[in-house]
Design an enzyme around this catalytic site. Structure first.
Site, PDB file in Angstrom:
ATOM      1  N   HIS A  57       5.738   2.284   5.216  1.00 40.08           N
ATOM      2  CA  HIS A  57       7.015   1.560   5.192  1.00 40.08           C
ATOM      3  C   HIS A  57       7.235   0.953   3.827  1.00 40.08           C
ATOM      4  CE1 HIS A  57       4.241  -1.712   6.153  1.00 40.08           C
ATOM      5  NE2 HIS A  57       5.187  -2.607   6.000  1.00 40.08           N
ATOM      6  N   HIS A  59       7.691  -2.108   2.464  1.00 35.81           N
ATOM      7  CA  HIS A  59       7.360  -3.441   1.950  1.00 35.81           C
ATOM      8  C   HIS A  59       6.548  -3.356   0.654  1.00 35.81           C
ATOM      9  CE1 HIS A  59       8.078  -5.567   6.060  1.00 35.81           C
ATOM     10  NE2 HIS A  59       9.162  -5.561   5.309  1.00 35.81           N
ATOM     11  N   ASP A  61       4.012  -4.803  -0.505  1.00 33.97           N
ATOM     12  CA  ASP A  61       2.547  -4.739  -0.416  1.00 33.97           C
ATOM     13  C   ASP A  61       2.070  -3.407   0.164  1.00 33.97           C
ATOM     14  OD1 ASP A  61       3.655  -5.687   2.078  1.00 33.97           O
ATOM     15  OD2 ASP A  61       1.625  -6.179   2.723  1.00 33.97           O
ATOM     16  N   HIS A  62       2.985  -2.423   0.242  1.00 33.70           N
ATOM     17  CA  HIS A  62       2.624  -1.072   0.684  1.00 33.70           C
ATOM     18  C   HIS A  62       3.082   0.000  -0.301  1.00 33.70           C
ATOM     19  CE1 HIS A  62       1.385  -2.449   4.753  1.00 33.70           C
ATOM     20  NE2 HIS A  62       2.083  -3.484   4.341  1.00 33.70           N
ATOM     21  N   HIS A 115       8.482  -3.306  13.108  1.00 35.42           N
ATOM     22  CA  HIS A 115       8.189  -4.150  11.944  1.00 35.42           C
ATOM     23  C   HIS A 115       9.293  -3.953  10.900  1.00 35.42           C
ATOM     24  CE1 HIS A 115       5.774  -6.218   8.924  1.00 35.42           C
ATOM     25  NE2 HIS A 115       5.799  -5.154   8.146  1.00 35.42           N
ATOM     26  N   ASP A 134       1.696  -1.625   9.156  1.00 34.33           N
ATOM     27  CA  ASP A 134       1.854  -2.951   9.760  1.00 34.33           C
ATOM     28  C   ASP A 134       2.433  -2.868  11.174  1.00 34.33           C
ATOM     29  OD1 ASP A 134       0.964  -3.930   7.353  1.00 34.33           O
ATOM     30  OD2 ASP A 134       2.865  -4.846   6.770  1.00 34.33           O
ATOM     31  N   HIS A 172      -3.918  -4.590   7.034  1.00 37.17           N
ATOM     32  CA  HIS A 172      -4.283  -5.983   6.742  1.00 37.17           C
ATOM     33  C   HIS A 172      -5.530  -6.426   7.501  1.00 37.17           C
ATOM     34  CE1 HIS A 172      -0.625  -7.170   4.497  1.00 37.17           C
ATOM     35  NE2 HIS A 172      -0.009  -6.293   5.283  1.00 37.17           N
TER      36      HIS A 172
END
Ligand code: ZN
Ligand code: FE
Length: 256
Positions: A57, A59, A61-62, A115, A134, A172
């Site tokens: 996805h 985001h 942090d990805h 999410h 996530d 995570h």
């Protein structure tokens, strides 16, 4: 069908990036690169040549390392067709029901919104490996930033059906915090109490609690148990629709 050799790179405060190598072809995928430096360093240390990025996805942090890793390696970037504008550098779009071959290792793609509205997961059946970003965490699930409880519950039910031995490579290290919440929902769940003890021991040794095993998640993760009568009873929602139970558990976690 060769099995993937999977390595875990902890980055930022609690993210995991994965490197997965298919030994016959030497193809190497980076799953959800939050950052660039640690990925290139680890690949170099291993003598692995990065050929692909697999994104779950959009985001930061990805996907934060997408463009720099692509510039450094010329790799192919695979991501969700449902989210064409938010995956930097995406060169291959995949959607639900598609397969994607990393060398001779085949991934099945699941569309798992909740999410985010475009979230996907990659299941490498022959490696017993699920890269689920996530969506599903150990003893938890992702926050509903762009989806409804009904969407997330449907997504989680699909992942729950995979084989018991599937390893959950989530993005995570949230497990301890997730367990602190889960025991408030189902204090008498023995599988959850066992996982609590196991994770405490792992973390005390500085070891990751991820990947977990799907069979253990089914027994202990409250977000996979919204249709279990004992969970509904534990929160005073006996006989209610599983999606309503799921929504209530997710709401409680949001304010925990
Ligand atoms: Zn996310
Ligand atoms: Fe994340």
């Amino acid at each position: 069908m060769a099995k993937l050799d999977i390595r875990q790179i902890p980055v930022l405060s609690d993210n995991f990036i994965y490197l997965a190598r298919e030994p016959d072809s030497g193809a190497v995928a980076v799953v959800d690169p939050a950052v660039t430096g640690p990925v290139l360093d680890e690949a170099k240390r291993l003598g692995w040549k990065i050929t692909h990025i697999l994104n779950t996805h959009h985001h930061p942090d990805h996907v934060g390392g997408n463009l720099e890793i692509q510039e450094a390696t010329g790799c192919t970037i695979v991501g969700p067709a449902h989210d064409p504008d938010r995956i930097p550098g995406m060169t291959v779009q995949v959607s639900d029901g598609d397969t994607y071959d990393l060398g001779s290792a085949r991934a099945q793609v699941f569309f798992v919104p909740g999410h985010t509205r475009g979230h996907i997961a990659y299941w490498f059946k022959d490696s017993d490996a699920l890269f689920c970003g996530d969506t599903l965490f150990s003893i938890g699930c992702g926050r509903l930033f762009e989806g409804t409880p009904a969407q997330m519950w449907t997504s989680l039910q699909r992942l729950r059906e995979l084989p018991t031995e599937t390893r959950i490579y989530c993005a995570h290290e949230y497990t301890e915090a997730n367990i602190r919440f889960a025991v408030t929902v189902e204090p008498d769940n023995t599988a959850l109490r066992q996982r609590e003890a196991d994770v405490k021991a792992l973390r005390a040794e500085g070891k990751p609690s991820v990947p977990s095993r799907l069979g253990d998640e089914r027994a202990a993760n409250p977000f996979l148990r919204a249709d279990a009568p004992e969970l509904a009873a534990a929160i005073g929602m006996q006989g209610r629709a599983p999606v309503d139970v799921f929504a209530e558990v997710r709401r409680r976690k949001d304010v925990f």
